[in-house]
Design a protein around this motif. Structure first.
Motif, PDB file in Angstrom:
ATOM      1  N   THR A  19      -8.837  13.582  39.180  1.00  0.00           N
ATOM      2  CA  THR A  19      -7.437  13.565  38.777  1.00  0.00           C
ATOM      3  C   THR A  19      -6.551  14.055  39.912  1.00  0.00           C
ATOM      4  OG1 THR A  19      -8.040  13.993  36.476  1.00  0.00           O
ATOM      5  CG2 THR A  19      -5.781  14.483  37.105  1.00  0.00           C
ATOM      6  N   ILE A  20      -5.454  13.365  40.133  1.00  0.00           N
ATOM      7  CA  ILE A  20      -4.415  13.819  41.072  1.00  0.00           C
ATOM      8  C   ILE A  20      -3.102  13.813  40.301  1.00  0.00           C
ATOM      9  CG2 ILE A  20      -3.185  13.371  43.220  1.00  0.00           C
ATOM     10  CD1 ILE A  20      -5.729  11.958  44.222  1.00  0.00           C
ATOM     11  N   ILE A  21      -2.519  15.002  40.141  1.00  0.00           N
ATOM     12  CA  ILE A  21      -1.273  15.129  39.382  1.00  0.00           C
ATOM     13  C   ILE A  21      -0.125  15.333  40.364  1.00  0.00           C
ATOM     14  CG2 ILE A  21      -0.018  16.486  37.682  1.00  0.00           C
ATOM     15  CD1 ILE A  21      -2.587  17.021  36.284  1.00  0.00           C
ATOM     16  N   SER A  22       0.846  14.432  40.337  1.00  0.00           N
ATOM     17  CA  SER A  22       1.988  14.474  41.253  1.00  0.00           C
ATOM     18  C   SER A  22       2.904  15.649  40.943  1.00  0.00           C
ATOM     19  CB  SER A  22       2.792  13.171  41.150  1.00  0.00           C
ATOM     20  OG  SER A  22       1.983  12.074  41.470  1.00  0.00           O
ATOM     21  N   SER A  23       3.773  15.968  41.883  1.00  0.00           N
ATOM     22  CA  SER A  23       4.671  17.108  41.732  1.00  0.00           C
ATOM     23  C   SER A  23       5.675  16.884  40.599  1.00  0.00           C
ATOM     24  CB  SER A  23       5.401  17.399  43.039  1.00  0.00           C
ATOM     25  OG  SER A  23       6.193  16.307  43.417  1.00  0.00           O
ATOM     26  N   GLY A  24       6.021  17.980  39.939  1.00  0.00           N
ATOM     27  CA  GLY A  24       7.018  17.956  38.882  1.00  0.00           C
ATOM     28  C   GLY A  24       6.528  17.439  37.542  1.00  0.00           C
ATOM     29  N   VAL A  25       5.228  17.214  37.391  1.00  0.00           N
ATOM     30  CA  VAL A  25       4.681  16.663  36.146  1.00  0.00           C
ATOM     31  C   VAL A  25       4.489  17.770  35.119  1.00  0.00           C
ATOM     32  CG1 VAL A  25       2.590  15.652  35.131  1.00  0.00           C
ATOM     33  CG2 VAL A  25       3.585  14.652  37.177  1.00  0.00           C
ATOM     34  N   THR A  26       4.768  17.457  33.870  1.00  0.00           N
ATOM     35  CA  THR A  26       4.463  18.344  32.750  1.00  0.00           C
ATOM     36  C   THR A  26       3.453  17.630  31.862  1.00  0.00           C
ATOM     37  OG1 THR A  26       6.665  19.326  32.783  1.00  0.00           O
ATOM     38  CG2 THR A  26       5.402  19.563  30.748  1.00  0.00           C
ATOM     39  N   VAL A  27       2.336  18.304  31.600  1.00  0.00           N
ATOM     40  CA  VAL A  27       1.325  17.777  30.693  1.00  0.00           C
ATOM     41  C   VAL A  27       1.428  18.581  29.403  1.00  0.00           C
ATOM     42  CG1 VAL A  27      -1.137  17.409  30.317  1.00  0.00           C
ATOM     43  CG2 VAL A  27      -0.175  17.115  32.608  1.00  0.00           C
ATOM     44  N   PHE A  28       1.720  17.921  28.308  1.00  0.00           N
ATOM     45  CA  PHE A  28       1.907  18.608  27.033  1.00  0.00           C
ATOM     46  C   PHE A  28       0.572  19.154  26.514  1.00  0.00           C
ATOM     47  CE2 PHE A  28       5.989  17.056  27.405  1.00  0.00           C
ATOM     48  CZ  PHE A  28       6.774  17.337  26.302  1.00  0.00           C
ATOM     49  N   PRO A  29       0.624  20.155  25.624  1.00  0.00           N
ATOM     50  CA  PRO A  29      -0.608  20.717  25.052  1.00  0.00           C
ATOM     51  C   PRO A  29      -1.475  19.646  24.386  1.00  0.00           C
ATOM     52  CG  PRO A  29       1.267  22.110  24.529  1.00  0.00           C
ATOM     53  CD  PRO A  29       1.814  20.864  25.162  1.00  0.00           C
ATOM     54  N   LEU A  30      -2.780  19.888  24.406  1.00  0.00           N
ATOM     55  CA  LEU A  30      -3.792  19.043  23.775  1.00  0.00           C
ATOM     56  C   LEU A  30      -3.876  17.641  24.378  1.00  0.00           C
ATOM     57  CD1 LEU A  30      -3.121  20.068  20.078  1.00  0.00           C
ATOM     58  CD2 LEU A  30      -5.047  20.802  21.496  1.00  0.00           C
ATOM     59  N   SER A  31      -3.466  17.487  25.615  1.00  0.00           N
ATOM     60  CA  SER A  31      -3.528  16.184  26.273  1.00  0.00           C
ATOM     61  C   SER A  31      -4.841  16.032  27.020  1.00  0.00           C
ATOM     62  CB  SER A  31      -2.365  16.021  27.247  1.00  0.00           C
ATOM     63  OG  SER A  31      -1.143  16.019  26.548  1.00  0.00           O
ATOM     64  N   ILE A  49      -6.446  14.116  30.172  1.00  0.00           N
ATOM     65  CA  ILE A  49      -6.152  13.364  31.380  1.00  0.00           C
ATOM     66  C   ILE A  49      -7.427  12.667  31.842  1.00  0.00           C
ATOM     67  CG2 ILE A  49      -5.259  13.468  33.726  1.00  0.00           C
ATOM     68  CD1 ILE A  49      -3.296  14.431  31.519  1.00  0.00           C
ATOM     69  N   LEU A  50      -7.445  11.352  31.761  1.00  0.00           N
ATOM     70  CA  LEU A  50      -8.613  10.577  32.146  1.00  0.00           C
ATOM     71  C   LEU A  50      -8.608  10.316  33.648  1.00  0.00           C
ATOM     72  CD1 LEU A  50      -8.670   7.980  29.242  1.00  0.00           C
ATOM     73  CD2 LEU A  50      -9.931  10.127  29.420  1.00  0.00           C
ATOM     74  N   ASN A  51      -9.791  10.186  34.203  1.00  0.00           N
ATOM     75  CA  ASN A  51      -9.929   9.866  35.616  1.00  0.00           C
ATOM     76  C   ASN A  51      -9.225   8.547  35.913  1.00  0.00           C
ATOM     77  OD1 ASN A  51     -10.701   9.828  38.256  1.00  0.00           O
ATOM     78  ND2 ASN A  51     -12.843   9.399  37.853  1.00  0.00           N
ATOM     79  N   GLY A  52      -8.467   8.530  36.981  1.00  0.00           N
ATOM     80  CA  GLY A  52      -7.776   7.302  37.371  1.00  0.00           C
ATOM     81  C   GLY A  52      -6.371   7.179  36.818  1.00  0.00           C
ATOM     82  N   THR A  53      -5.906   8.161  36.034  1.00  0.00           N
ATOM     83  CA  THR A  53      -4.540   8.111  35.513  1.00  0.00           C
ATOM     84  C   THR A  53      -3.563   8.276  36.667  1.00  0.00           C
ATOM     85  OG1 THR A  53      -5.263   9.095  33.427  1.00  0.00           O
ATOM     86  CG2 THR A  53      -2.920   9.145  33.883  1.00  0.00           C
ATOM     87  N   LEU A  54      -2.559   7.400  36.752  1.00  0.00           N
ATOM     88  CA  LEU A  54      -1.534   7.492  37.784  1.00  0.00           C
ATOM     89  C   LEU A  54      -0.378   8.315  37.258  1.00  0.00           C
ATOM     90  CD1 LEU A  54      -0.795   4.166  39.601  1.00  0.00           C
ATOM     91  CD2 LEU A  54      -1.732   6.197  40.504  1.00  0.00           C
ATOM     92  N   PHE A  55      -0.001   9.328  37.990  1.00  0.00           N
ATOM     93  CA  PHE A  55       1.079  10.214  37.558  1.00  0.00           C
ATOM     94  C   PHE A  55       2.316   9.987  38.400  1.00  0.00           C
ATOM     95  CE2 PHE A  55      -2.692  12.301  36.050  1.00  0.00           C
ATOM     96  CZ  PHE A  55      -2.298  12.739  34.806  1.00  0.00           C
ATOM     97  N   LYS A  56       3.428   9.647  37.740  1.00  0.00           N
ATOM     98  CA  LYS A  56       4.699   9.533  38.447  1.00  0.00           C
ATOM     99  C   LYS A  56       5.303  10.924  38.556  1.00  0.00           C
ATOM    100  CE  LYS A  56       6.197   5.648  35.963  1.00  0.00           C
ATOM    101  NZ  LYS A  56       7.307   4.870  35.458  1.00  0.00           N
ATOM    102  N   GLN A  57       5.950  11.189  39.686  1.00  0.00           N
ATOM    103  CA  GLN A  57       6.587  12.485  39.880  1.00  0.00           C
ATOM    104  C   GLN A  57       7.628  12.736  38.789  1.00  0.00           C
ATOM    105  OE1 GLN A  57       8.151  12.435  43.877  1.00  0.00           O
ATOM    106  NE2 GLN A  57       6.366  13.508  44.646  1.00  0.00           N
ATOM    107  N   ASN A  58       7.752  14.024  38.428  1.00  0.00           N
ATOM    108  CA  ASN A  58       8.779  14.477  37.483  1.00  0.00           C
ATOM    109  C   ASN A  58       8.734  13.735  36.148  1.00  0.00           C
ATOM    110  OD1 ASN A  58       9.848  16.270  39.503  1.00  0.00           O
ATOM    111  ND2 ASN A  58      10.761  14.469  40.443  1.00  0.00           N
TER     112      ASN A  58
END
Length: 159
Positions: free
Chosen positions: A114-126, A128-137
């Motif tokens: 997993t690579i989580i971009s800057s400014g991301v918020t992951v809500f509780p009980l989420s 994150i699967l391998n390969g998920t693309l995270f957009k900033q903010n």
């Protein structure tokens, strides 16, 4: 990414260290409930930690040498970060990178690679699967975690 067969020395060493760390986490970190001590122990396990990082003592982090957490990151209670998987019939290790200004909500799970971009918020009980693309903010939630979109608009409320 490293892969080990199930009956190899590498997998056996990993299994022993995994269980030792699990006992330390459950027994010591939770009873101390101090983020400074938690950060100190994780740094000594090989986790790369930036400045102003809060890791809840009840978070589960294994394989410290595969984890890079940048500045201004918060890992809430019982969040889980695993750099390993057994999905391919062998032990596979892949790093996790958490960029700056990120919040990982309570009881969330981050999978290997997993690579989580800057400014991301992951809500509780989420989850994150391998390969998920995270957009900033962007905010993510669910299982699997998906971006939260605003589906309401003013035209849908005409009287």
């Amino acid at each position: 990414t490293k892969t080990y067969g199930l009956n190899t020395i590498g997998t056996q060493v990993w299994f022993i260290m995994f269980n030792i760390h699990l006992q330390v986490n459950i027994g010591i970190l939770n009873s101390l409930n101090n983020s400074y001590i938690t950060n100190f122990l994780y740094r000594n396990m090989g986790v790369t930690l930036g400045k102003n990082v809060y890791i809840s003592p009840s978070s589960l982090i294994h394989e410290g040498d595969g984890l890079n957490i940048n500045d201004n990151v918060r890992l809430e209670a019982e969040s889980t970060l695993f750099c390993h998987t057994f999905l391919t019939g062998s032990l596979t290790m892949a790093p996790i990178v958490v960029e700056e200004n990120v919040v990982i909500g309570k009881k969330s799970y981050l999978s290997p690679g997993t690579i989580i971009s800057s400014g991301v918020t992951v809500f509780p009980l989420s989850n994150i699967l391998n390969g998920t693309l995270f957009k900033q903010n962007t905010k993510y939630k669910g299982n699997p975690a998906l971006p939260i979109t605003n589906t309401l608009n003013k035209s849908s409320f005409k009287v």
